[in-house]
Design a protein around this motif. Sequence first.
Motif, short mmCIF file in Angstrom:
data_model
loop_
_atom_site.label_atom_id
_atom_site.label_comp_id
_atom_site.label_asym_id
_atom_site.label_seq_id
_atom_site.Cartn_x
_atom_site.Cartn_y
_atom_site.Cartn_z
N THR A 139 0.84 -1.19 0.00
CA THR A 139 0.00 0.00 0.00
C THR A 139 0.88 1.24 0.00
O THR A 139 1.81 1.35 0.80
CB THR A 139 -0.91 0.02 1.24
OG1 THR A 139 -1.67 -1.17 1.26
CG2 THR A 139 -1.83 1.21 1.22
N THR A 140 0.61 2.14 -0.90
CA THR A 140 1.34 3.39 -0.96
C THR A 140 0.51 4.47 -0.29
O THR A 140 -0.67 4.64 -0.60
CB THR A 140 1.60 3.79 -2.42
OG1 THR A 140 2.33 2.75 -3.05
CG2 THR A 140 2.38 5.08 -2.50
N PHE A 141 1.13 5.17 0.63
CA PHE A 141 0.43 6.25 1.32
C PHE A 141 0.84 7.57 0.68
O PHE A 141 1.99 7.78 0.34
CB PHE A 141 0.76 6.24 2.82
CG PHE A 141 0.14 5.08 3.52
CD1 PHE A 141 -1.18 5.13 3.94
CD2 PHE A 141 0.86 3.92 3.74
CE1 PHE A 141 -1.76 4.05 4.57
CE2 PHE A 141 0.28 2.84 4.37
CZ PHE A 141 -1.03 2.91 4.79
N SER A 142 -0.12 8.41 0.52
CA SER A 142 0.12 9.74 -0.03
C SER A 142 -0.88 10.70 0.60
O SER A 142 -1.75 10.29 1.37
CB SER A 142 -0.03 9.74 -1.55
OG SER A 142 -1.39 9.73 -1.92
N GLU A 159 -3.35 11.79 -0.67
CA GLU A 159 -4.70 11.38 -1.07
C GLU A 159 -5.37 10.48 -0.03
O GLU A 159 -6.59 10.34 -0.03
CB GLU A 159 -4.67 10.66 -2.41
CG GLU A 159 -4.30 11.56 -3.56
CD GLU A 159 -4.12 10.81 -4.85
OE1 GLU A 159 -5.01 10.92 -5.72
OE2 GLU A 159 -3.11 10.08 -4.97
N ASN A 160 -4.59 9.89 0.86
CA ASN A 160 -5.13 9.06 1.92
C ASN A 160 -5.60 9.87 3.13
O ASN A 160 -6.25 9.32 4.02
CB ASN A 160 -4.09 8.04 2.40
CG ASN A 160 -3.67 7.10 1.30
OD1 ASN A 160 -2.59 7.26 0.73
ND2 ASN A 160 -4.50 6.15 0.97
N ILE A 161 -5.28 11.14 3.16
CA ILE A 161 -5.67 12.00 4.28
C ILE A 161 -7.13 12.40 4.09
O ILE A 161 -7.49 13.01 3.08
CB ILE A 161 -4.77 13.25 4.36
CG1 ILE A 161 -3.30 12.83 4.53
CG2 ILE A 161 -5.22 14.17 5.48
CD1 ILE A 161 -2.33 13.98 4.34
N VAL A 162 -7.96 12.06 5.03
CA VAL A 162 -9.39 12.33 4.91
C VAL A 162 -9.66 13.83 4.82
O VAL A 162 -10.54 14.26 4.08
CB VAL A 162 -10.18 11.67 6.07
CG1 VAL A 162 -11.66 11.96 5.95
CG2 VAL A 162 -9.94 10.17 6.10
N GLN A 196 -9.25 14.70 1.28
CA GLN A 196 -10.38 14.19 0.50
C GLN A 196 -11.59 15.12 0.62
O GLN A 196 -12.26 15.41 -0.38
CB GLN A 196 -10.75 12.78 0.97
CG GLN A 196 -9.67 11.75 0.69
CD GLN A 196 -9.93 10.43 1.40
OE1 GLN A 196 -10.92 10.24 2.09
NE2 GLN A 196 -8.99 9.50 1.25
N TYR A 200 2.08 17.59 3.63
CA TYR A 200 2.18 16.15 3.89
C TYR A 200 3.63 15.66 3.86
O TYR A 200 4.04 14.86 4.70
CB TYR A 200 1.34 15.39 2.87
CG TYR A 200 1.53 13.90 2.91
CD1 TYR A 200 0.96 13.14 3.93
CD2 TYR A 200 2.29 13.24 1.95
CE1 TYR A 200 1.14 11.77 3.99
CE2 TYR A 200 2.47 11.87 2.00
CZ TYR A 200 1.90 11.14 3.02
OH TYR A 200 2.08 9.79 3.07
#
Length: 127
Positions: A5-8, A10-13, A16, A59
Amino acid sequence: MIAKTTFSFENIVAWQKAHAFVLSVYSITRHFPEEEKYGLTSQFRRAAISIEANIAEGYKKLSKADKLRFLNIAQGSLEECRDYIILSRDLLYINEEEQNILCNNIEAASKLLNGYSRGILDNNAIK
């Protein structure tokens, strides 16, 4: 082989929700008067984009102070957008339904951005 799994950002709610707010701003300002193209429409869109862009930029910052500085800029842009919602309403550029959409989206983004900032401040957040 197991997929990693790559975190970026885009994973921060919070990002979003800010992104959803930007999309609603673009959709709603599409119907603003033509004479506002380089005025309120442009300013509103730029401020909305600034929210998500500063979350994304913060980030990857390594220090807590740098992260918080970018999140604080995002919070400032968010408040600027709150003003543009009021102005758009008062100029009769948006109706009550559009105002509710914008207010609900910005409130969701605001709460999550504040929580994300507090988490970093308290050192409970990893990136």
